[in-house]
Design a protein around this motif. Structure first.
Motif, short mmCIF file in Angstrom:
data_model
loop_
_atom_site.label_atom_id
_atom_site.label_comp_id
_atom_site.label_asym_id
_atom_site.label_seq_id
_atom_site.Cartn_x
_atom_site.Cartn_y
_atom_site.Cartn_z
N ALA A 10 5.98 -23.71 27.73
CA ALA A 10 7.20 -23.13 27.15
C ALA A 10 7.10 -21.63 26.94
N GLN A 17 12.61 -20.48 30.40
CA GLN A 17 11.96 -20.05 29.15
C GLN A 17 12.68 -18.87 28.52
N THR A 108 10.42 -26.44 28.54
CA THR A 108 10.60 -24.98 28.52
C THR A 108 11.00 -24.44 27.14
#
Lengths: 198, 207
Positions: A10, A17, A108
């Motif tokens: 992430a 992201q 993400t």
């Protein structure tokens, strides 16, 4: 006792992201809702699958990690194929796309950002606290299960056959340890001045 | 008993999520005011417990799953509203983080697992946490939940109602019986201890 954080990619420099968690959630829910409508052709689900794969590469999430995370849903999806003789492929794609979309959103988005999102959605703070405790307890539970089974095996226990007495011993000692941990956690919350109104 | 995303049609999604949201808002207001340190940690533990027992699932008819729920047990140990919320939090974590169940089908899953467990937990509390009643109620909760799951799938236009109910009940019979045994044993072993422990922590003077 190896834990694999779900949000480990992430914080990479990728396309998804960089997008705010709120927008990602709206996008995910909108596509999931679209997929819930009866779809007869494979065209739309295939486009969404293509989009998911594109986003996967743009977000720099390894393919092996993705396959590992999605593979345990396969038995359920295969059963869908067997149980739905009509429109097998569109339905399979629909379900797979839904899982893929949820995977992209979670992979993400860092866990603390998910909590901030829930806070903005006016979820009360005590509930957020319980969710975070529950999430941590899940891994603690996994550790305790491994520890108890290892101890039991060292003492000469065998896992070859299901025996009620052994199972009861394992389950009760896991619950006992977890309740003790929960007790310690409650004391820590009290010591740190936990207040419902805070 | 977990229905994944993509199985339910829009009308079922709207109805089930509507019912779930209304119930959570009305009961959540009451719960928010009474969360103490011991209740927060016991609910966290309940959430993790429901999470773990639900993850031990195997696929059944129509692509849903059969498993223990633990919902009646947590409703008996923590309280019916607390049990409902513990199941909800577990479903949230499962749906988002482990893709078990779904995001839009969370309302339907909460009705199948949480509501049934909460109601049967409340009924067991009326019998003063009788272990036998708890066990029977737990079996009933799993079977009722699986029947509701079949009804929701039928309402979404997936298959025959009667065949769906029979298949779901047969697949969930063993998990339901196991759930009953676990609930009965847990009430016998743990109920009094948890009560005593809650009293000790919440009743203690501040440090």
């Amino acid at each position: 006792m190896e834990h694999s954080p779900i949000d480990r990619y992430a914080r990479r420099e990728g396309f998804l992201q960089k997008i705010h968690a709120g927008w990602k959630l709206i996008f995910t829910i909108a596509l999931l809702f679209y997929l819930s409508f009866p779809i007869k052709s494979v065209f739309a689900p295939l486009i969404i699958l293509g989009l998911c794969v594109l986003l996967l590469f743009l977000s720099r999430i390894p393919l092996v990690f993705t396959l590992k995370r999605l593979i345990f849903t396969l038995p359920f999806i295969l059963l869908v194929l067997i149980m739905n003789p009509h429109q097998r492929i569109p339905f399979f794609l629909k379900v797979f796309d839904s899982i893929f979309l949820a995977f992209l959103f979670v992979t993400t988005t860092p866990f603390p950002e998910l909590f901030r999102l829930l806070e903005r959605l006016k979820v009360p703070v005590p509930f957020l606290l319980i969710i975070s405790i529950g999430y941590r307890f899940f891994f603690l539970m996994k550790d305790e299960i491994e520890k108890v089974i290892r101890t039991w095996k060292i003492r000469g226990g065998e896992m070859r056959y299901f025996r009620m007495r052994d199972t009861t011993y394992i389950v009760s000692s896991i619950l006992e340890k977890l309740i003790r941990r929960a007790g310690r956690l409650a004391i820590v919350l009290k010591v740190r001045g936990y207040n419902v109104e805070a | 008993m977990h229905i994944p995303d993509g199985f339910l049609d829009p009308k079922t999604i709207v109805i089930t999520n509507g019912v779930a949201v209304l119930t959570l808002i009305t009961t959540g207001r009451k719960l928010k005011r009474r969360v103490t340190p011991s209740l927060a940690s016991i609910m966290g533990l309940s959430t993790a417990f429901v999470f773990v027992v639900n993850m031990l699932a195997f696929p059944v008819a129509g692509g849903t799953s059969a498993h223990l729920t633990g919902a009646t047990l947590v409703s008996i140990m923590a309280g019916p509203i607390e049990g409902l919320f513990s199941v909800f939090f577990a479903l949230l974590l499962q749906g988002f983080l482990f893709h078990h169940g779904g995001i839009l089908s969370i309302g339907a899953n909460l009705i199948n697992i949480g509501f049934t467990g909460s109601v049967t937990g409340y009924m067991t509390l009326l019998f003063k946490k009788n272990p036998f009643v708890g066990g029977v109620m737990s079996v009933f909760a799993v079977l009722l939940g699986s029947a509701l799951c079949a009804v929701e799938l039928w309402f979404s236009g997936r298959g025959n109602l009667l065949r769906g109910i029979v298949a779901m009940e047969l697949a969930n019979l063993v998990p339901a019986l196991l759930d009953g045994v676990v609930t009965c044993a847990a009430i016998l072993l743990l109920a009094k201890r948890i009560e005593k422990w809650k009293m000790e922590i919440d009743g203690a003077q501040s440090y």
